[in-house]
Design a protein around this motif. Structure first.
Motif, mmCIF file in Angstrom:
data_model
loop_
_atom_site.group_PDB
_atom_site.id
_atom_site.type_symbol
_atom_site.label_atom_id
_atom_site.label_comp_id
_atom_site.label_asym_id
_atom_site.label_seq_id
_atom_site.Cartn_x
_atom_site.Cartn_y
_atom_site.Cartn_z
ATOM 1 N N VAL A 165 0.861 -1.178 0.000
ATOM 2 C CA VAL A 165 0.000 0.000 0.000
ATOM 3 C C VAL A 165 0.899 1.230 0.000
ATOM 4 O O VAL A 165 1.787 1.357 0.847
ATOM 5 C CB VAL A 165 -0.914 0.014 1.250
ATOM 6 C CG1 VAL A 165 -1.737 1.298 1.288
ATOM 7 C CG2 VAL A 165 -1.804 -1.219 1.269
ATOM 8 N N ASP A 166 0.693 2.140 -0.965
ATOM 9 C CA ASP A 166 1.560 3.321 -1.015
ATOM 10 C C ASP A 166 0.831 4.641 -0.847
ATOM 11 O O ASP A 166 1.458 5.686 -0.695
ATOM 12 C CB ASP A 166 2.410 3.326 -2.293
ATOM 13 C CG ASP A 166 1.584 3.380 -3.566
ATOM 14 O OD1 ASP A 166 0.340 3.464 -3.469
ATOM 15 O OD2 ASP A 166 2.181 3.351 -4.646
ATOM 16 N N LYS A 167 -0.505 4.617 -0.849
ATOM 17 C CA LYS A 167 -1.290 5.825 -0.589
ATOM 18 C C LYS A 167 -2.586 5.416 0.118
ATOM 19 O O LYS A 167 -3.059 4.289 -0.043
ATOM 20 C CB LYS A 167 -1.635 6.568 -1.878
ATOM 21 C CG LYS A 167 -0.452 7.014 -2.714
ATOM 22 C CD LYS A 167 -0.923 7.721 -3.971
ATOM 23 C CE LYS A 167 0.203 7.910 -4.959
ATOM 24 N NZ LYS A 167 0.628 6.639 -5.583
ATOM 25 N N LEU A 190 -7.336 2.023 0.406
ATOM 26 C CA LEU A 190 -5.918 1.688 0.361
ATOM 27 C C LEU A 190 -5.529 1.547 -1.102
ATOM 28 O O LEU A 190 -6.131 0.751 -1.835
ATOM 29 C CB LEU A 190 -5.641 0.376 1.100
ATOM 30 C CG LEU A 190 -6.195 0.214 2.519
ATOM 31 C CD1 LEU A 190 -5.784 -1.142 3.084
ATOM 32 C CD2 LEU A 190 -5.743 1.345 3.428
ATOM 33 N N PHE A 191 -4.524 2.290 -1.533
ATOM 34 C CA PHE A 191 -4.066 2.252 -2.921
ATOM 35 C C PHE A 191 -2.790 1.399 -2.980
ATOM 36 O O PHE A 191 -1.746 1.798 -2.453
ATOM 37 C CB PHE A 191 -3.784 3.655 -3.441
ATOM 38 C CG PHE A 191 -4.996 4.549 -3.482
ATOM 39 C CD1 PHE A 191 -5.687 4.732 -4.667
ATOM 40 C CD2 PHE A 191 -5.443 5.191 -2.333
ATOM 41 C CE1 PHE A 191 -6.809 5.552 -4.708
ATOM 42 C CE2 PHE A 191 -6.556 6.016 -2.366
ATOM 43 C CZ PHE A 191 -7.247 6.202 -3.563
ATOM 44 N N SER A 199 -11.228 -0.933 -0.584
ATOM 45 C CA SER A 199 -12.013 -0.112 0.341
ATOM 46 C C SER A 199 -12.057 -0.792 1.699
ATOM 47 O O SER A 199 -12.069 -2.020 1.801
ATOM 48 C CB SER A 199 -13.437 0.084 -0.187
ATOM 49 O OG SER A 199 -14.140 -1.148 -0.190
ATOM 50 N N ILE A 200 -12.033 0.015 2.760
ATOM 51 C CA ILE A 200 -12.218 -0.504 4.119
ATOM 52 C C ILE A 200 -13.352 0.291 4.753
ATOM 53 O O ILE A 200 -13.397 1.513 4.656
ATOM 54 C CB ILE A 200 -10.933 -0.403 4.970
ATOM 55 C CG1 ILE A 200 -10.427 1.029 5.065
ATOM 56 C CG2 ILE A 200 -9.837 -1.289 4.393
ATOM 57 C CD1 ILE A 200 -9.342 1.228 6.094
ATOM 58 N N GLN A 201 -14.291 -0.417 5.391
ATOM 59 C CA GLN A 201 -15.436 0.241 6.004
ATOM 60 C C GLN A 201 -15.701 -0.349 7.381
ATOM 61 O O GLN A 201 -15.538 -1.551 7.597
ATOM 62 C CB GLN A 201 -16.676 0.103 5.120
ATOM 63 C CG GLN A 201 -16.553 0.864 3.800
ATOM 64 C CD GLN A 201 -17.760 0.635 2.922
ATOM 65 O OE1 GLN A 201 -17.810 -0.316 2.148
ATOM 66 N NE2 GLN A 201 -18.749 1.511 3.046
ATOM 67 N N SER A 202 -16.120 0.519 8.301
ATOM 68 C CA SER A 202 -16.412 0.071 9.662
ATOM 69 C C SER A 202 -17.913 -0.130 9.845
ATOM 70 O O SER A 202 -18.725 0.605 9.279
ATOM 71 C CB SER A 202 -15.895 1.102 10.672
ATOM 72 O OG SER A 202 -16.460 2.375 10.416
ATOM 73 N N LEU A 203 -18.244 -1.135 10.655
ATOM 74 C CA LEU A 203 -19.630 -1.430 11.002
ATOM 75 C C LEU A 203 -19.795 -1.350 12.515
ATOM 76 O O LEU A 203 -18.822 -1.260 13.264
ATOM 77 C CB LEU A 203 -20.023 -2.809 10.487
ATOM 78 C CG LEU A 203 -20.066 -2.961 8.963
ATOM 79 C CD1 LEU A 203 -20.185 -4.427 8.579
ATOM 80 C CD2 LEU A 203 -21.217 -2.171 8.369
#
Length: 312
Positions: A165-167, A190-191, A199-203
């Motif tokens: 991951v760089d960005k 995360l790129f 994509s990361i998402q919280s629940l």
């Protein structure tokens, strides 16, 4: 599924002592092992018992201090709960000390010690779903407390195919507020170096626990669900509705038994091998944990700058 349990069950080690501020922990430990010794001061315990391996399973704000002292007291193999430290500066200091003292730290990012996730990584490397197109993932209960497991698992599974991951881009999830007092729920992107975005998402953990990863490839889809226990593969089929089109099958192949797996036992085995063999390396060491921390730190910085893209 605990540090105490994994050493109690490990045939190559003897669990000789525990240290805890709470004396009631000793009563529980004595039920499981009558001969175990109890200390309220970890330094006194290490000096008295001279252990070969130490497990540190305290809250994250104590990791740096206890790990540093254990290293200075000559412990060569340390099993440490994630994260490596409470902040980036502490983590950098620990990395230097580990290198200087030629020690080994195994950070308990659980999926690194999951035999089925390790097998899945090899399958992804061997193009089970071809080139990766997109990734979606979900976690609960704080970016540093639990999101670190998600980020580490994504890196573990995808690094060989996509690079690091760089960005990152991060935004605060203001809806899901159930989290530790000193943590935050962050959604973001995360790129990876090879231009794939995860994509990361919280629940909301109060609604239900969750740890899901969906990986889309040119040859199909991988889904990790049931808090990481179940791994499914979806193949590509001809569309039953549109001539000349394809879609993903709704009847996935189960890639592993979805029962809970002995990740802690695998962690203990890795630690013992690190002690016995100088060439054996931790499956998740201080450097890997630092990279996870760095990504999280940059996500937090991005969230404070209205979602600005930040380089790692």
């Amino acid at each position: 599924a605990s540090h105490f349990g994994m050493w109690l069950k490990n045939k190559d080690c003897e669990l000789v002592s525990i240290c805890d501020k709470n004396k009631s922990a000793f009563k529980k430990a004595k039920i499981l092992k009558k001969q175990i010794k109890f200390y309220e001061n970890y330094k006194k315990m290490i000096k008295a018992e001279n252990p070969k391996i130490v497990s540190i399973c305290t809250w994250k704000d104590t990791h740096y201090t206890i790990t540093k002292e254990c290293l200075k007291l000559g412990i060569k193999v340390i099993v440490l709960e994630k994260p490596l430290a409470n902040n980036i500066n502490q983590a950098k200091k620990l990395i230097k000390l580990v290198k200087k003292l030629n020690a080994k730290i195994l950070v308990n990012h659980r999926r690194r010690y999951d035999e089925q996730v390790i097998k899945l990584k090899k399958k992804i490397d061997n193009d089970i779903i071809g080139d990766i197109l997109q990734v979606s993932s979900f976690y609960v209960y704080g970016i540093l407390t639990t999101g670190t497991h998600l980020i580490d698992t994504l890196r573990m599974l995808l690094k060989n195919k996509l690079g690091e991951v760089d960005k990152v881009i991060g935004v605060v999830n203001k809806l899901n507020n159930f989290k530790p007092k000193d943590d935050i729920n962050i959604d973001g992107f995360l790129f990876f170096k090879k231009n794939v975005i995860a994509s990361i998402q919280s629940l909301d953990m109060k609604s239900y626990d969750n740890f899901d990863i969906i990986i889309y490839g040119k040859k199909g889809k991988i889904e990790i669900t049931d808090i990481g226990r179940k791994i499914l593969k979806y193949k590509i089929i001809k569309s039953p509705e549109h001539v000349g089109f394809t879609e993903l099958d709704r009847k996935p192949v189960l890639l592993c038994n979805p029962k809970p797996r002995n990740q802690f036992g695998y962690l203990a085995k890795n630690a013992v091998m690190c002690l016995k063999n100088k060439k054996t390396l931790p499956l998740c060491d201080e450097n890997e944990s630092f990279k996870d921390m760095d990504i999280i730190n940059k996500l937090i910085i991005s969230s404070k700058k209205n979602g600005k893209k930040i380089k790692i």
